[in-house]
Design a protein around this motif. Structure first.
Motif, PDB file in Angstrom:
ATOM      1  N   ARG A 190       0.833  -1.207   0.000  1.00  0.00           N
ATOM      2  CA  ARG A 190       0.000   0.000   0.000  1.00  0.00           C
ATOM      3  C   ARG A 190       0.867   1.257   0.000  1.00  0.00           C
ATOM      4  O   ARG A 190       0.575   2.224  -0.705  1.00  0.00           O
ATOM      5  N   ARG A 191       1.926   1.243   0.796  1.00  0.00           N
ATOM      6  CA  ARG A 191       2.793   2.415   0.829  1.00  0.00           C
ATOM      7  C   ARG A 191       3.631   2.528  -0.444  1.00  0.00           C
ATOM      8  O   ARG A 191       3.945   3.637  -0.890  1.00  0.00           O
ATOM      9  N   ILE A 192       3.977   1.389  -1.043  1.00  0.00           N
ATOM     10  CA  ILE A 192       4.685   1.436  -2.326  1.00  0.00           C
ATOM     11  C   ILE A 192       3.772   2.043  -3.386  1.00  0.00           C
ATOM     12  O   ILE A 192       4.209   2.854  -4.208  1.00  0.00           O
ATOM     13  N   GLU A 193       2.502   1.670  -3.371  1.00  0.00           N
ATOM     14  CA  GLU A 193       1.536   2.274  -4.289  1.00  0.00           C
ATOM     15  C   GLU A 193       1.509   3.795  -4.116  1.00  0.00           C
ATOM     16  O   GLU A 193       1.515   4.547  -5.098  1.00  0.00           O
ATOM     17  N   ARG A 194       1.520   4.252  -2.869  1.00  0.00           N
ATOM     18  CA  ARG A 194       1.505   5.686  -2.602  1.00  0.00           C
ATOM     19  C   ARG A 194       2.785   6.353  -3.100  1.00  0.00           C
ATOM     20  O   ARG A 194       2.757   7.454  -3.636  1.00  0.00           O
ATOM     21  N   ARG A 195       3.905   5.675  -2.937  1.00  0.00           N
ATOM     22  CA  ARG A 195       5.175   6.229  -3.405  1.00  0.00           C
ATOM     23  C   ARG A 195       5.187   6.401  -4.922  1.00  0.00           C
ATOM     24  O   ARG A 195       5.856   7.294  -5.450  1.00  0.00           O
ATOM     25  N   CYS A 196       4.443   5.556  -5.636  1.00  0.00           N
ATOM     26  CA  CYS A 196       4.376   5.661  -7.100  1.00  0.00           C
ATOM     27  C   CYS A 196       3.751   6.984  -7.534  1.00  0.00           C
ATOM     28  O   CYS A 196       3.898   7.398  -8.690  1.00  0.00           O
ATOM     29  N   VAL A 197       3.056   7.632  -6.628  1.00  0.00           N
ATOM     30  CA  VAL A 197       2.429   8.920  -6.908  1.00  0.00           C
ATOM     31  C   VAL A 197       3.193  10.071  -6.260  1.00  0.00           C
ATOM     32  O   VAL A 197       3.366  11.135  -6.854  1.00  0.00           O
ATOM     33  N   GLU A 198       3.707   9.833  -5.043  1.00  0.00           N
ATOM     34  CA  GLU A 198       4.256  10.929  -4.245  1.00  0.00           C
ATOM     35  C   GLU A 198       5.776  11.030  -4.254  1.00  0.00           C
ATOM     36  O   GLU A 198       6.322  12.098  -3.994  1.00  0.00           O
ATOM     37  N   ASP A 199       6.474   9.931  -4.525  1.00  0.00           N
ATOM     38  CA  ASP A 199       7.935   9.917  -4.424  1.00  0.00           C
ATOM     39  C   ASP A 199       8.568  10.034  -5.811  1.00  0.00           C
ATOM     40  O   ASP A 199       8.266   9.242  -6.711  1.00  0.00           O
ATOM     41  N   VAL A 200       9.453  11.000  -5.988  1.00  0.00           N
ATOM     42  CA  VAL A 200      10.030  11.268  -7.306  1.00  0.00           C
ATOM     43  C   VAL A 200      10.827  10.077  -7.821  1.00  0.00           C
ATOM     44  O   VAL A 200      10.686   9.671  -8.987  1.00  0.00           O
ATOM     45  N   ALA A 201      11.677   9.484  -6.992  1.00  0.00           N
ATOM     46  CA  ALA A 201      12.502   8.364  -7.442  1.00  0.00           C
ATOM     47  C   ALA A 201      11.638   7.187  -7.874  1.00  0.00           C
ATOM     48  O   ALA A 201      11.917   6.535  -8.900  1.00  0.00           O
ATOM     49  N   THR A 202      10.578   6.907  -7.123  1.00  0.00           N
ATOM     50  CA  THR A 202       9.690   5.798  -7.481  1.00  0.00           C
ATOM     51  C   THR A 202       8.937   6.106  -8.768  1.00  0.00           C
ATOM     52  O   THR A 202       8.719   5.220  -9.597  1.00  0.00           O
TER      53      THR A 202
END
Length: 204
Positions: free
Chosen positions: A75-87
């Motif tokens: 779930r947090r990886i999914e969020r990183r796909c939107v919020e985290d630049v590197a991801t």
């Protein structure tokens, strides 16, 4: 300096400009391009039926990078796909949902453990971590040139994947699967046809 959030481009148009050249994300992407991913592609039919929802190489890089920086929850990886630049760079601005991420990990767990072990070893060789000791989310292994080193990394990778599976199971128990709840609600209510009929006869 003025802060204008309505400007047309908040980030450069080229993904290559989003991160510095020596960033870990680029290293993981390059490493995955050099690894043998046959086991991942073999799981999907050549005629396109049952094909992966997302490019397997991208999913491998996404999981390897996320686990390397200490992220376990799908779930947090999914969020990183939107919020985290590197991801976002790793995913080329695509955003697989947490169910897709978890299923990919479960389907390819053995192959991921082997590849992740290789990537951890490559990170050590490239000097992306402290010389002598590699620390991944509190787990440490001596980084030496012995023939046991790669096996040590693979064992750490397996433990990380087991931890990720446990985290997802705990979150599924706590939050449930939203799509499963929606589907079950539709079935309990008589399916889409019944729902449409109720809407048609609803007052107002």
């Amino acid at each position: 300096m003025e802060c204008d959030r309505d400007q047309v481009l908040l980030l450069p148009p080229s993904l290559r400009e989003w991160l510095p050249p020596g960033h870990l994300a680029w290293f993981v992407i390059d490493a995955v391009e050099r690894l043998d991913l046959t086991a991942f592609y073999r799981a999907y039919r050549r005629d396109g039926q049952g094909r992966a929802a997302h490019e397997p190489a991208m999913m491998v890089a996404l999981l390897l990078y996320s686990y390397a920086v200490g992220e376990r929850s799908s779930r947090r990886i999914e969020r990183r796909c939107v919020e985290d630049v590197a991801t976002r760079v790793i995913c080329a601005n695509r955003a697989p949902d947490h169910t897709t991420i978890a299923r990919f990990r479960q389907r390819h767990e053995d192959a991921l453990a082997e590849l992740f072990g290789e990537v951890l070893w490559l990170c050590a060789e490239a000097g992306l971590v402290r010389v002598g000791v590699i620390a991944v989310d509190g787990t440490k292994v001596q980084a030496n040139a012995s023939h046991h080193a790669t096996r040590d990394y693979e064992q750490i990778a397996k433990e990380i994947l087991e931890h990720a599976d446990a985290v997802d199971a705990e979150e599924d128990e706590r939050f449930g699967d939203a799509r499963r709840r929606v589907a079950r609600g539709a079935l309990d209510a008589g399916g889409p046809a019944a729902l449409a009929a109720r809407r048609a006869t609803a007052p107002g």
